[in-house]
Design an enzyme around this catalytic site. Sequence first.
Site, PDB file in Angstrom:
ATOM      1  N   CYS A  38     -16.523  -8.806   5.922  1.00 59.25           N
ATOM      2  CA  CYS A  38     -15.852  -7.527   5.670  1.00 59.25           C
ATOM      3  C   CYS A  38     -14.612  -7.759   4.813  1.00 59.25           C
ATOM      4  O   CYS A  38     -13.711  -8.501   5.212  1.00 59.25           O
ATOM      5  CB  CYS A  38     -15.407  -6.897   6.984  1.00 59.25           C
TER       6      CYS A  38
ATOM      7  N   ARG B  64     -17.675  -2.096  18.030  1.00 60.07           N
ATOM      8  CA  ARG B  64     -16.964  -3.362  17.782  1.00 60.07           C
ATOM      9  C   ARG B  64     -15.629  -3.408  18.508  1.00 60.07           C
ATOM     10  O   ARG B  64     -14.771  -2.534  18.317  1.00 60.07           O
ATOM     11  CB  ARG B  64     -16.755  -3.563  16.275  1.00 60.07           C
TER      12      ARG B  64
ATOM     13  N   CYS C 118       0.835  -1.207   0.000  1.00 57.28           N
ATOM     14  CA  CYS C 118       0.000   0.000   0.000  1.00 57.28           C
ATOM     15  C   CYS C 118       0.874   1.262   0.000  1.00 57.28           C
ATOM     16  O   CYS C 118       1.825   1.374   0.769  1.00 57.28           O
ATOM     17  CB  CYS C 118      -0.908  -0.007   1.229  1.00 57.28           C
TER      18      CYS C 118
ATOM     19  N   CYS D 181       0.541   4.766   6.883  1.00 56.80           N
ATOM     20  CA  CYS D 181      -0.058   4.602   8.216  1.00 56.80           C
ATOM     21  C   CYS D 181       0.932   3.887   9.145  1.00 56.80           C
ATOM     22  O   CYS D 181       1.331   2.750   8.852  1.00 56.80           O
ATOM     23  CB  CYS D 181      -1.353   3.813   8.107  1.00 56.80           C
TER      24      CYS D 181
ATOM     25  N   CYS E 216     -19.511  -5.737   3.946  1.00 52.71           N
ATOM     26  CA  CYS E 216     -18.771  -4.524   4.294  1.00 52.71           C
ATOM     27  C   CYS E 216     -17.496  -4.514   3.470  1.00 52.71           C
ATOM     28  O   CYS E 216     -16.913  -5.567   3.219  1.00 52.71           O
ATOM     29  CB  CYS E 216     -18.433  -4.533   5.790  1.00 52.71           C
TER      30      CYS E 216
END
Length: 332
Positions: A97, A266, A53, A57, A128
């Site tokens: 998800c 969650r 990616c 982050c 999701c």
Amino acid sequence: MTVRTDWSRDEVAALFVLPFGELMWRAQAVHREWHAPGEVQLCTLLSIKTGGCPEDCGYCSQSAHAETGLKAEKLMDVDAVLASAAEAKAAGSQRFCMGAAWRNPKDRDMDAIVRMVEGVRGMGMETCMTLGMLSGDQARRLADAGLDYYNHNIDTSPENYGNVITTRTFQDRLDTLEQVRAAGINVCCGGIVGMGETRADRVGFVHALATLPRHPESVPVNALVPVKGTVLGDMLADTPLARIDDIEFVRTVAAARITMPKSMVRLSAGRESMSEAVQALCFMAGANSIFTGDKLLTTGNRGDSADAALFEKLGLAPLAGEEPARVCEAAE
Ligand code: SAM
Ligand code: DTB
Ligand code: SF4
């Protein structure tokens, strides 16, 4: 009790400093007003496009900026994704998800993504996706395919955002959330606790979520999973005392529950290294959703048999029927 989106930071900060018993009592009272106590939603994650990616982050094993040794892979085949969803459904999962390590999806990927959504929905599971930033057109295509939820986290307070991620801004996150809302897709938005942030950042994080024009239908609260080779994983390895205090983590869950009463909160990443007692406190503080199975996206999760034993011990049961958040909405 009404749902408020006008919380002040001081009000959220005041929740964090309540005596612990008082905070838990208030969180339970809110929880029982809006949700079936003891029912927990089961969701399963699949990484449909792993690694490589371009974003930086500081927590993420999948960032090309990290040195985690994770091999970058291509987008999975639709059939393989559907086979994995069928397995999750057979194991009792209610929501599937799918996550991709992208800054944003390319338009050429959208046909396959749409077929994944349609296929998983056809099996009777909620869908999701979390694919990074979306354009308005992409959000509308996902909505047309029947996507139920889009996960897009703000991760931390607006002030702390630049210390964690530099390749995009907090405002970029809000912009995508707006596109998702405008397309009529439910929002799943939360963040990570335990990245070395301050109490004020945790207050700012909950405050930012609780003052969105509409609360996210799902609020994932992740505890940082320290991954070697990431900025934050290495920081934690060097300074173990920076690890989040268990009670402070529970306080964050309780503050999310109290300020966003209708949302599903969650208890997300980090359960593998969390004691059963701390998880029990999180459920008492209003968490009512978890990720099941033995893998999250790239890191481990507790696994179904350990969770079944925990549910048995605590008298918890998988969420029955429609989500309370939606039932309440229909009753309004
Ligand atoms: N690339 C997409 C994006 O960032 O929007 C989707 C995938 S990303 C892995 C989804 C979320 O997982 C992140 O926003 C973050 O909150 C959480 N996450 C990622 N790595 C984590 C870690 N090591 N510990 C805890 N949570 C993590
Ligand atoms: C969220 O807030 N947590 C999930 C989901 N949304 C996509 C992801 C957790 C990832 C944990 C680290 C990993 O397995 O790579
Ligand atoms: Fe990429 Fe998402 Fe990981 Fe950030 S959290 S590096 S955007 S996969």
